[in-house]
Design an enzyme around this catalytic site. Sequence first.
Site, PDB file in Angstrom:
ATOM      1  N   ASP A  58       3.171  -4.427   8.109  1.00 29.09           N
ATOM      2  CA  ASP A  58       1.973  -3.627   7.879  1.00 29.09           C
ATOM      3  C   ASP A  58       0.784  -4.562   8.101  1.00 29.09           C
ATOM      4  OD1 ASP A  58      -0.232  -2.323   6.965  1.00 29.09           O
ATOM      5  OD2 ASP A  58       0.618  -1.729   5.035  1.00 29.09           O
ATOM      6  N   HIS A  75       0.853  -1.188   0.000  1.00 26.42           N
ATOM      7  CA  HIS A  75       0.000   0.000   0.000  1.00 26.42           C
ATOM      8  C   HIS A  75       0.895   1.245   0.000  1.00 26.42           C
ATOM      9  CE1 HIS A  75      -2.694   2.998   1.858  1.00 26.42           C
ATOM     10  NE2 HIS A  75      -3.681   2.242   1.415  1.00 26.42           N
ATOM     11  N   GLN A 110      -4.385  -4.938   6.968  1.00 25.03           N
ATOM     12  CA  GLN A 110      -5.386  -5.876   6.439  1.00 25.03           C
ATOM     13  C   GLN A 110      -5.361  -7.232   7.140  1.00 25.03           C
ATOM     14  OE1 GLN A 110      -7.707  -4.972   4.513  1.00 25.03           O
ATOM     15  NE2 GLN A 110      -6.943  -3.177   3.440  1.00 25.03           N
ATOM     16  N   LYS A 157     -10.436  -0.230  10.313  1.00 27.39           N
ATOM     17  CA  LYS A 157     -10.589  -1.431   9.479  1.00 27.39           C
ATOM     18  C   LYS A 157     -10.914  -2.663  10.316  1.00 27.39           C
ATOM     19  CE  LYS A 157      -7.217   0.108   6.012  1.00 27.39           C
ATOM     20  NZ  LYS A 157      -7.976   0.484   4.804  1.00 27.39           N
ATOM     21  N   CYS A 186      -4.551   2.181  -4.099  1.00 28.95           N
ATOM     22  CA  CYS A 186      -3.381   2.756  -3.441  1.00 28.95           C
ATOM     23  C   CYS A 186      -2.137   1.897  -3.557  1.00 28.95           C
ATOM     24  CB  CYS A 186      -3.637   3.018  -1.955  1.00 28.95           C
ATOM     25  SG  CYS A 186      -5.032   4.071  -1.690  1.00 28.95           S
TER      26      CYS A 186
HETATM   27  C1  LIG Z   1      -2.205  -2.765   3.531  1.00 25.80           C
HETATM   28  C2  LIG Z   1      -2.572  -1.396   4.010  1.00 25.80           C
HETATM   29  N1  LIG Z   1      -1.653  -0.650   4.633  1.00 25.80           N
HETATM   30  C3  LIG Z   1      -1.922   0.587   5.088  1.00 25.80           C
HETATM   31  C4  LIG Z   1      -3.153   1.156   4.904  1.00 25.80           C
HETATM   32  C5  LIG Z   1      -3.391   2.558   5.401  1.00 25.80           C
HETATM   33  O1  LIG Z   1      -4.362   2.598   6.389  1.00 25.80           O
HETATM   34  P1  LIG Z   1      -4.941   3.997   6.896  1.00 25.80           P
HETATM   35  O2  LIG Z   1      -5.484   4.692   5.689  1.00 25.80           O
HETATM   36  O3  LIG Z   1      -6.022   3.609   7.848  1.00 25.80           O
HETATM   37  O4  LIG Z   1      -3.834   4.739   7.533  1.00 25.80           O
HETATM   38  C6  LIG Z   1      -4.148   0.423   4.253  1.00 25.80           C
HETATM   39  C7  LIG Z   1      -5.473   1.035   4.013  1.00 25.80           C
HETATM   40  O5  LIG Z   1      -6.098   0.876   2.989  1.00 25.80           O
HETATM   41  C8  LIG Z   1      -3.847  -0.883   3.791  1.00 25.80           C
HETATM   42  O6  LIG Z   1      -4.763  -1.607   3.147  1.00 25.80           O
END
Ligand SMILES: Cc1ncc(COP(=O)(O)O)c(C=O)c1O
Lengths: 412, 151
Positions: A202, A125, A205, A228, A366
């Site tokens: 990370d 991401h 998810q 999430k 993203c």
């Molecule tokens: C794999 C992953 N990392 C990081 C994020 C970023 O999360 P946030 O927008 O809540 O900071 C997301 C959100 O879509 C994600 O799917």
Amino acid sequence: MGKFDVDKLRRDFPIFENYSLMQNKRFVYLDSAATTFKPRQVIQAADYYYEYCCANSHRGDYDLAHMVDVKYLEARKTVAKFLNAKDPAEISFTSGASMSLNTIAYGLSDILNEGDEIVLSEAEHASNVLPWFSVAEMKKVNIKYVPLTKEGRVTPSNLEKVITSRTKIVSLAQVTNVLGYVEPIKELISVAHKHNCLFVVDGAQSVPHMKVDVQDLDCDFLAFSGHKMLGPTGIGVMYGKLELLKKMKPLLSGGGMNSRFDTCGNVAYELPPAKFEAGTQNISGAFGLARACQYLEEVGLDNIVEHERELRIRLLDGIKSNDKIIIYNKDADSGIVTFNIKGVFAQDEASLLNSKGIAVRSGQHCAKILMDFLHTDATVRASLYLYNNKEDIDQFIDALNNGGDFLDAYFN
Amino acid sequence: MPTSISENASILRDIIMDHYSHPRNKKEINDPAYLTVHMDSASCIDDIYVQIKPENGKIVDCVWHGNGCAISTASTSIMTTLIKGKSLEEAKYIMSEFNKMLNEEEFDEEALGEAIAFINTYKQPSRITCANISWRGLDELLKEEEEHHHG
Ligand SMILES: Cc1ncc(COP(=O)(O)O)c(C=O)c1O
């Protein structure tokens, strides 16, 4: 299905009552990878702060402020237990995964020297790429990518191939947000540690959907977002091993994070987690997030995995004979299904599904570099969670198989 | 009561399909006499460049290139056919009538030609930004051209 009663569980979520129809069709939410709905229990826990114990933390000398400190610490302990962290001090509250990853990247920049390497993958991401780009520019270090397998997975042997003696940090998603593979994170971490690299997970998810035990994984850092995982927006977690956090510099400075400072610029920082929580925190969010952790434990994370798996199989079964659908992650192990309809632009498909009451997400999700790997401009992503039921899946299957022309959405 | 074309969904649909399948004025031009605007955003996959060539208060050419969904592609294609050869004032008028249509206000149907195909956009509010992406780009270009002359 599963080990819990989905229809009973759905009654915990006010949104299913308050927003039951979309485009005059039964509303089906298949975008939980973007954000999730909140059960009443979480909403009440977050409101509890505003209604019963609204004072600043770490500041007051009176009973109400003391009560806030106690509850805030309780929330931290609940999250620590949820992750099986050794010490609640290893849990810093942030605004979400993005802030956690930025804090980690900036904090670790001190250990990097010119020519060192940071290893990522092309399936990350943006929030696990761009903070590292900034650090790479600042410290003149190189970003390298683990080669993905044909299906788009990260493997320990491919990680082994890309690590060199200059690699200092590996940062990877446990579950990727476009393809939804559950990566073998424990093995990846042990490869990184064998080469003396720090490992950042990370977990945006993964933490919402499966049991994540930081001691078992032996990860050095873990980032995730509350929203999430049934929690409020604007709250998230940065987990780090205590000895690493003690050495790491904070990204944000301000009140509440220093024990003293003088006009010559000498600052003594508080210990973690206070060191990483400058300024007045999202206390209500922390209460809500802690309640979300408990809610997920009550349902059982293993039951959630099983429930999502069953729904995913039902979905794939329902569309397997439809040769107009290209599925990019047939073998994924999570509740994420990424696809396109041949000849239809992703956004047009998503809007056709909207006209049938179904919420999915189209886009590059993203993870823009992944699109080069998939050889497509964009995809449609459907993502499942504990509150989805068979009716949701069947309505989705019907829309995909008998959806009609993608311009119908525009004219009916 | 005479039925206008705006009430015939199948004609509107054919217009969109036609411009989506065979976009008009789609090419990239490398000429400093053209003003270029790039329309993309994190929230949408559309990635569209619009170019106009202003000359003595007139848009003597209008082209576009890039990638987008059916709605944005068709809308961009139709926009280029509508404003090519028009004066800056006329182009502004068409643009404002188009925006009125998207906002469900009274508008001058005559001015819009094939752009009438987007009359139903309000039913899918999330598509408004697709239908007006290149019009927003045109707005920027017209402002840039004005500043150039008055600024
Ligand atoms: C794999 C992953 N990392 C990081 C994020 C970023 O999360 P946030 O927008 O809540 O900071 C997301 C959100 O879509 C994600 O799917």
